[in-house]
Design a protein around this motif. Structure first.
Motif, short mmCIF file in Angstrom:
data_model
loop_
_atom_site.label_atom_id
_atom_site.label_comp_id
_atom_site.label_asym_id
_atom_site.label_seq_id
_atom_site.Cartn_x
_atom_site.Cartn_y
_atom_site.Cartn_z
N ALA B 781 40.12 43.58 63.69
CA ALA B 781 41.09 44.55 64.20
C ALA B 781 40.45 45.92 64.17
N GLY B 782 40.77 46.72 65.19
CA GLY B 782 40.22 48.06 65.28
C GLY B 782 41.33 49.10 65.30
N PHE B 783 41.03 50.25 64.72
CA PHE B 783 42.03 51.29 64.56
C PHE B 783 41.46 52.63 65.03
N VAL B 784 42.33 53.44 65.61
CA VAL B 784 41.95 54.81 65.93
C VAL B 784 42.99 55.71 65.25
N ASN B 785 42.51 56.62 64.46
CA ASN B 785 43.39 57.47 63.65
C ASN B 785 44.38 56.64 62.84
N GLY B 786 43.92 55.51 62.37
CA GLY B 786 44.75 54.68 61.51
C GLY B 786 45.73 53.79 62.25
N ALA B 787 45.81 53.94 63.59
CA ALA B 787 46.76 53.13 64.35
C ALA B 787 46.03 51.96 65.01
N LEU B 788 46.72 50.83 65.05
CA LEU B 788 46.11 49.61 65.59
C LEU B 788 45.90 49.73 67.10
N VAL B 789 44.68 49.51 67.57
CA VAL B 789 44.43 49.50 69.01
C VAL B 789 43.94 48.15 69.51
N VAL B 790 43.40 47.34 68.62
CA VAL B 790 42.96 46.02 69.07
C VAL B 790 42.94 45.06 67.89
N ALA B 791 43.37 43.82 68.14
CA ALA B 791 43.28 42.77 67.12
C ALA B 791 42.90 41.48 67.83
N LEU B 792 41.90 40.81 67.29
CA LEU B 792 41.42 39.57 67.90
C LEU B 792 41.49 38.44 66.88
N HIS B 793 42.10 37.35 67.27
CA HIS B 793 42.15 36.15 66.43
C HIS B 793 41.61 34.98 67.26
N VAL B 794 40.48 34.46 66.89
CA VAL B 794 39.94 33.31 67.62
C VAL B 794 39.49 32.24 66.63
N SER B 795 39.56 31.01 67.07
CA SER B 795 39.04 29.94 66.24
C SER B 795 38.56 28.81 67.13
N ARG B 796 37.85 27.89 66.53
CA ARG B 796 37.28 26.81 67.34
C ARG B 796 38.33 25.81 67.76
N ASP B 797 39.22 25.45 66.84
CA ASP B 797 40.18 24.41 67.23
C ASP B 797 41.50 25.03 67.69
N GLY B 798 41.61 26.34 67.63
CA GLY B 798 42.83 26.98 68.08
C GLY B 798 43.97 26.87 67.08
N LYS B 799 43.83 25.98 66.10
CA LYS B 799 44.94 25.78 65.16
C LYS B 799 44.88 26.79 64.02
N ASP B 800 43.68 27.29 63.76
CA ASP B 800 43.51 28.22 62.66
C ASP B 800 44.15 29.57 62.93
N VAL B 801 44.57 29.81 64.16
CA VAL B 801 45.05 31.15 64.49
C VAL B 801 46.44 31.09 65.14
N ALA B 802 47.40 30.51 64.43
CA ALA B 802 48.76 30.40 64.95
C ALA B 802 49.29 31.79 65.27
N GLU B 803 49.98 31.89 66.39
CA GLU B 803 50.49 33.18 66.85
C GLU B 803 51.87 33.46 66.28
N HIS B 804 52.10 34.69 65.93
CA HIS B 804 53.44 35.09 65.48
C HIS B 804 53.88 36.31 66.28
N ARG B 805 55.16 36.36 66.57
CA ARG B 805 55.68 37.46 67.38
C ARG B 805 55.54 38.80 66.67
N TRP B 806 55.53 38.76 65.37
CA TRP B 806 55.46 40.00 64.59
C TRP B 806 54.36 40.92 65.10
N LEU B 807 53.21 40.31 65.39
CA LEU B 807 52.05 41.12 65.75
C LEU B 807 52.25 41.83 67.09
N ASP B 808 53.11 41.27 67.94
CA ASP B 808 53.32 41.87 69.26
C ASP B 808 53.88 43.29 69.18
N ASP B 809 54.49 43.62 68.05
CA ASP B 809 55.10 44.95 67.92
C ASP B 809 54.23 45.93 67.13
N GLN B 810 53.01 45.54 66.82
CA GLN B 810 52.23 46.37 65.91
C GLN B 810 51.24 47.31 66.60
#
Lengths: 429, 898
Positions: B781-810
């Motif tokens: 995840a990358g931040f500018v002035n402490g605020a979130l500008v990018v977050a990347l979650h990747v994995s090989r099987d896709g299962k390790d990175v379950a998506e949650h709606r919470w992050l959509d508002d961050q």
């Protein structure tokens, strides 16, 4: 004389239990014995320090002025008296007659025993530097050391601490808090190289630097130089650098005090060798704490020693046999504002799977080492919450119950690993 | 030239009646305008189309105009230009090409999104002044088949009925129409009518079990493309079961015998029909019985009928049944073609198709050509039909058409064989595009890119599926330098030297002329007649109430229903039954191929140029999908939630697998909406063969043989970003968030994600990440002035990175250390209480936990140790524990005693 002593106590049917040394291990052993109602023993404790048993771990906070000197003394002479334990202060044991079961003290006094416990602890390790006898070169081991360092620090502008291990860093921090400009001279490329990897070590260095502790790394002290009063005023490093100092502390590690055993023909390695029941090679003679050696290991941290106390107390009181198993131990550093936690393996090896969380801005680093999906090493820096959770998994040595992708994030964010789900299509007949 | 009388900066909120710009239902909208912005919309209770209702797309109308991708200035070859220079450049290009190669070397490709006035001017300019009928429109892709079927049967392109018929009927047949998704407000009207009158029967005829089937009494999941067989079977059945209306046939129809003979020859029995259509014979017979026995029946047909290589015949086979049984021109009894676009009908009225003239006249009638030429005083009247959409782009590809002007549509996404279309435009000498969005797939290929107004900015009329003309109002000023399409065209026409005929000052001038043309030498011969508006005042026009054409002296208030008198617009005044030889789709699947069907999803419109700008319109379906029957999926090794790749014509469609037992075996369904602005490889129409109906030129969108296989990525995951970008992955799709974007990713090769992040976000130097030496996953995840500008979650099987709606508002939120951990976790945490400052470092026991334990009765350090283990190891915290006991228990106790 030993016979007369023993005879004179004929009316007292209790067995003589003599404990040589009055450090933390002895203090804890006494607690364990008393807890078991050890009425069969008359206990004698021989201590070479003048005061009672105190919590040596707390020397750093006392030096730093964060803890009162008095609060770390657990067992004062009055306590011994109240418990009916004989306390012989300021004396050392010098020789044991294994056959006759008699111990001789440095003042010639001889005490007969039915059971003897060697708990002589350790002393600071020596370094090969020249001129170590100059004034104001200290160890950091005892309350007396703390008192003299504190006194010397009042007039000191610069100090050098030799050794960047736990004790050295705590001493350096204590001095820095007193306004002394401190440089830590350390043989390795980063501080706490026995607990941290290079990344965490570098982070520690930068955090310590912000607290006024400088580092001379990959360096050893070649010699100390003194002024006309015979007090140290300079440290010369093996790479030629010179550091001004008004006082120096040598904290390069510890050497087990095995001499009593060695001189009495009890089997010794680096320490007095014991088996899993804390039994030495000699009958009725046990050893524990920093002076002992078990399966090639010596001990400098309290937690395994507490286990040893339980093992020994169980055996002496005849309750049961609780073999000692060297537990996993976690390391922390008692420096305010520096959170670090290390347990198990800390250097990544080829067979390890390494999961690293790194937050440069917050100076947070979490490295977890896995081997075949069990946790084998933990290094936390900057944020040590969850250290215990990791420690439990490390100790359990079981397949991790959580998803590895969230492992470094700790218990608030862990995702339980789910059993592999069958594709929905497969469920349809 | 803009309508300054209506568009003015009005600080106070005001209410205006206007019309929705999405589907062919044409709903009336109340728009609330404040500070030159539409701030809220609601359904207009007085509009006959929707009676106050709006669907989710309509409800979001005011949220879709604002886009960072809005086109605000003319661009020539990627460089900002002025209007004058850009149009000069365009005019020079057209003039040169016409001079060298003749008028047929240029073309217009228009859209059912245009207003009638825009359409009228474009059509007039090309067919009357430039001199070519190379004017076609995306309506070709939507209802060209129905247009021809109407014309064949009725003489003109007339929709006989109205929406009310769908409510008052006793039998509603929905054929090839997922009304629930494609025309939601009409569907709601049907739902309500059926609830009020349960004896009303609903039959859905569709290969898929769609949402529309929720209200169906009977669903016939027929073999794809078998519709004309089914309706030929119905015609036979009607004849065999006394279902013909002989009186009506005798008085008002012709051609029954031939039509019936063909039908009977092809589908002699119900059993035969059931076999051909692959539906249970009992179900089919039930439908036939119902239709036969129910005088009031409506058959609604849509793209499932039209988008076919024999769409005209399918439409004719439906109309045949209504004519033969007299179910037409009466309340609750009509065939009813429902159109896809807001102004497909308006486009037909002005002759926006290459084979039409204005006002429903045609090139097949020399008198019509003459009439239009005289009315326009046209110097270069086109004499022949132009090229229909598919032919037009082929001519562009061959270099025969050298300049094309595309307005308000996105053929690189929506045309069949869309990659061929892209290639054609890449080869074309001069591509001019009018758009409101700067980076549609088509806009990216424009030499001249012209900013056009969009809904709530432009002003003019549209006609919906029931012939209802409504005003779409200009309510707010155009942003940037955007102009109305009619205005752009008039400026261009004047640059070509056509001063006269293109000097309109206001859309009403165009509307009056259009109305006058509809009346011009009509004499009741032509269906389309709005002569009542030939002299409409500007004020009346600006307040035009919805009205169904014809609107003339005989019907000054409009006409709800056509053909009530049994008279049609053929020379004999009789309706014609058409002899239909039913045919299956031209290209059956080869071994191993599946049939790809395409269609709309509920909350998106066409190629998402507007709806893609509203985050909540993506929440229903945020990623291109592939609906497939579970048994097919199993056979192909596809699993729910994983990606499938569909292949045809050298193009790929990647989509998320959705198991759906409402699919027939051997068929997949994919949405039409995704494009290169929102996904890497999900333009469904790139896989559609450019096979068309020989009569109407409408492509066969509903039946493309494709190869289906599992997409096996090396990496999978998701990216949250404040910055719009094309991720480094083979597959991605973009999901709009309230702030920023979410991309789902899949990549078929190794990738150093940490390195990619740093190169894609050079402005970010505050990174937090989790690296895995096994490279099973990566989180950063990358931040500018402490605020979130990018977050990347990747994995090989896709299962390790379950998506949650919470992050959509961050995104954009300031994050402390704990929130950074939460961002890396992708969720807000398990609500483990913050323990506060750590007091016992051995057991990591925090102050808050200790104070809580004290309150719960642990009144000594020993008790705390028993409860929390704090202080039981090294003991260094015991003083502090005692202090806490003092503060939080003993001191309070003392106070209490006092």
């Amino acid at each position: 004389m030993e016979n007369s002593q023993r005879h004179s106590q004929r009316q007292d049917t209790r067995l003589e239990l003599v404990i040589v040394g009055n450090g933390m291990a002895t203090g804890r052993l006494l607690d364990e014995l008393l807890k078991r109602g050890c009425g069969q023993f008359r206990i004698t404790v021989i201590g070479d320090e003048p005061e009672g048993s105190y919590n040596r771990i707390m020397l750093s906070p006392v030096l730093a002025g964060e803890t009162e000197r008095a609060t770390i003394i657990h067992k004062s002479p009055a306590w011994f008296a109240a418990q009916g334990i004989r306390f012989i202060a300021g004396k050392r044991g010098t020789q044991i007659d294994k056959d006759k079961q008699i111990i001789t003290l440095d003042d010639g006094q001889r005490l007969a025993f039915d059971q003897l416990v060697i708990a002589t602890g350790s002393r600071p390790a020596a370094i090969p530097a020249k001129n170590q006898t100059l004034e104001n070169i200290f160890s950091f081991r005892t309350l007396v050391d703390v008192d003299t360092i504190t006194s010397a620090a009042r007039n000191a502008a610069n100090a050098v601490v030799i050794g960047g291990g736990l004790l050295g860093l705590e001493a350096a921090y204590g001095l820095a808090l007193k306004g002394v400009a401190v440089t830590v001279v350390h043989r390795s490329g980063w501080p706490l190289n026995r607990q941290l990897d290079a990344t965490a070590g570098a982070m520690l260095q930068s955090v310590m630097a912000a607290k006024g502790v400088a580092f001379a790394l990959s360096a050893e002290v070649a010699s100390f130089e003194g002024d006309h009063t015979g007090a140290v005023n300079k440290v010369v490093l093996n790479d030629g650098r010179e550091l001004d100092c008004d006082l120096a502390i040598i904290a390069t590690g510890i050497t087990p005090n095995r001499e009593l055993g060695q001189d009495s023909d009890i089997a010794c390695g680096r320490g007095v060798q014991v088996d899993a029941l804390m039994q030495t090679s000699a009958a009725n003679i046990s050893a524990l704490g920093e002076c002992c050696e078990f399966e090639g290991e010596t001990f400098g941290l309290v937690e395994p020693i507490w286990h040893q106390c339980v093992t020994l107390a169980d055996r002496l009181c005849g309750n049961r046999l609780t073999p000692f198993r060297n537990p996993q131990v976690a390391t922390k550093l008692k420096v305010s504002g520096v959170q670090l936690y290390s347990a198990g393996e800390y250097i990544t090896r080829p067979e390890h799977r390494e999961i690293v969380l790194h937050d440069c801005r917050h100076q947070v680093y979490r490295k977890l080492l896995l081997h075949e999906n069990t946790l084998v090493g933990v290094v936390l820096f900057g944020d040590t919450r969850d250290g215990n959770t990791y420690f439990e998994w490390l100790s359990a040595a079981q397949t991790l119950p959580v998803q590895v992708s969230t492992l470094t994030l700790g218990k608030s964010f862990l995702t339980e690993s789910t059993p592999v789900q069958l594709p929905q299509a497969a469920a349809i007949p | 030239m803009t309508d300054d009388s209506l568009i003015a900066v009005q600080p106070a909120a005001s209410q205006h009646k206007t019309t929705c710009c999405y589907c062919g239902v044409g709903c009336g909208v109340n728009a609330q305008v404040s500070h030159s912005t539409v701030i809220a919309v609601s359904g207009d209770r007085n509009h006959p189309a929707n009676l106050g209702r709006l669907c989710v797309k309509g409800t979001a109308l005011h949220q879709t105009s604002q886009s960072p991708d809005r086109l605000l200035h003319p661009m020539v070859n990627g460089v900002r230009s002025t209007w004058d220079a850009a149009l000069e450049h365009t005019a020079n290009g057209f003039r040169r090409i016409i001079d060298e190669h003749g008028p047929n070397a240029v073309a217009f490709y228009l859209s059912g999104q245009l207003l009638t006035e825009d359409y009228y001017v474009a059509n007039k300019l090309m067919k009357g002044f430039i001199g070519t009928a190379n004017v076609d429109t995306n309506s070709r892709l939507c209802m060209a088949a129905a247009t021809v079927a109407h014309k064949k049967a009725f003489g003109y392109d007339t929709v006989p009925g109205c929406y009310e018929d769908l409510e008052t009927t006793d039998l509603l047949v929905l054929v090839g129409s997922n009304t629930a998704y494609a025309h939601p407000v009409v569907f709601q009207r049907i739902v309500k009518a059926k609830a009020e009158r349960p004896k009303m029967k609903v039959v859905v005829i569709d290969p898929r079990r769609t949402a529309t089937c929720d209200i169906a009494d009977l669903h016939l999941a027929l073999r794809p493309g078998a519709d004309a067989f089914l309706f030929n079977g119905l015609l036979s059945y009607l004849a065999d079961h006394d279902g013909l209306d002989q009186d009506f046939i005798n008085s008002s129809c012709e051609g029954l015998d031939a039509a019936l003979a063909t039908a009977r020859a092809q589908v002699p029995s119900v059993a035969q029909a059931a076999t051909i259509c692959d539906v249970p014979a009992a179900d089919l017979e039930r439908f036939y019985q119902l239709f036969c026995a129910t005088p009031k029946a409506v058959t609604v047909f849509s793209q499932g009928i039209n988008q076919s290589s024999s769409g005209v015949d399918k439409g004719s086979s439906i109309i045949n049944c209504h004519l033969a049984s007299g179910k037409i021109g009466k309340p609750g009894a009509t065939p009813f073609s429902i159109t896809g676009q807001p102004n497909a009908m308006g486009g037909r009225e002005v002759g926006g198709l290459a084979n039409q003239l204005a006002a429903h006249m045609g090139f097949d009638n020399p008198a019509h050509i003459d009439k239009v030429a005289r009315f326009w005083h046209a110097p270069n009247m086109a004499q022949h039909e132009g090229l229909k959409a598919v032919d037009m782009f082929e001519a562009i590809h061959r270099g025969e058409i050298k300049a094309v002007w595309i307005m308000a549509t996105n053929p690189v996404v929506s045309m069949p064989d869309a990659n061929f279309v892209r290639e054609a435009l890449e080869r074309c000498e001069l591509v001019v595009v009018n758009e409101c969005i700067a980076n549609t797939d088509t806009a990216k290929l424009a030499n001249v890119l012209l900013p056009a107004t969009t809904w709530s900015e432009k002003h003019g009329t549209v006609t919906n599926s029931e012939r209802c003309i409504s005003l779409q109002k200009g309510l707010v000023p155009a942003p940037g330098e955007a102009l109305n399409d009619w205005d752009i065209l008039c400026r261009f026409a004047r640059k070509l030297g056509f001063e006269q005929g293109f000097d309109y000052q206001h859309p009403v001038d165009i509307f009056r002329e259009h109305s006058a043309l509809s009346a011009f030498e009509n004499n009741g011969e032509r269906d389309f007649d709005i002569s009542a508006f030939a002299t409409i005042s500007k004020a009346d026009y600006n307040q035009l109430a919805p009205v169904q054409w014809p609107v003339n002296a005989a019907a000054p208030n409009g006409t709800k229903r056509m053909f009530s008198d049994g008279r049609f617009f053929t020379p004999s005044k009789r309706a014609r039954l058409i002899s239909v030889t039913a045919r299956f789709p031209k290209k059956p699947p080869n071994n191993g191929q599946m049939i790809m069907n395409t269609g709309r999803i509920r909350d998106q419109w066409h190629t998402m140029s507007r709806t893609g700008n509203a985050p909540h319109l993506m929440s229903h379906m945020d990623e291109p999908g592939v609906d497939i029957h579970p048994a097919d999926a199993k056979q192909l090794g596809l699993s729910e939630g994983e990606l499938a790749v569909l292949e045809n014509l050298g193009a790929r469609y990647l989509g998320r697998i959705k198991l759906n037992d409402g699919q027939r075996r051997g068929e997949v369904f994919v949405p039409i909406h995704w494009n290169d602005r929102f996904a890497s490889s999900s333009r469904a129409d790139a896989l559609v063969n450019a096979i068309t109906d020989p009569i109407c030129g409408q492509p066969e969108f509903k039946h493309s043989p494709v190869k289906v296989s599992a997409y096996k990525p090396v990496w999978q995951g998701y990216l949250h970003t404040t910055q719009d970008l094309a991720p480094a992955s083979d597959y991605w799709c973009k999901i709009l968030l309230a702030t920023g974007f979410k991309y789902r990713l899949a990549h078929n090769a190794e990738c150093d994600w940490a390195k990619w992040l740093r190169s894609a976000y050079p402005q970010v130097n505050d990174w937090v990440e989790i690296r895995d030496s096994a490279r099973a996953f990566y989180t950063g995840a990358g931040f500018v002035n402490g605020a979130l500008v990018v977050a990347l979650h990747v994995s090989r099987d896709g299962k390790d990175v379950a998506e949650h709606r919470w992050l959509d508002d961050q995104l954009g939120q300031p994050c402390d250390l704990n929130q950074r951990f939460a961002v890396l976790a992708g969720h807000g945490g398990s609500d483990v209480e913050d323990e506060g400052r750590i007091v016992c470092s051995c057991y990591q026991v925090g102050e808050k936990a200790i104070v809580k334990a004290i309150a719960e009765g642990a009144h000594s350090s020993a008790a705390l140790g028993e409860k929390l283990r704090c202080g039981t190891n090294c003991g260094s915290c015991l003083p502090e524990l005692n202090q806490l006991v003092n503060i939080h228990y003993l001191a309070k106790l003392a106070t209490a005693v006092e």
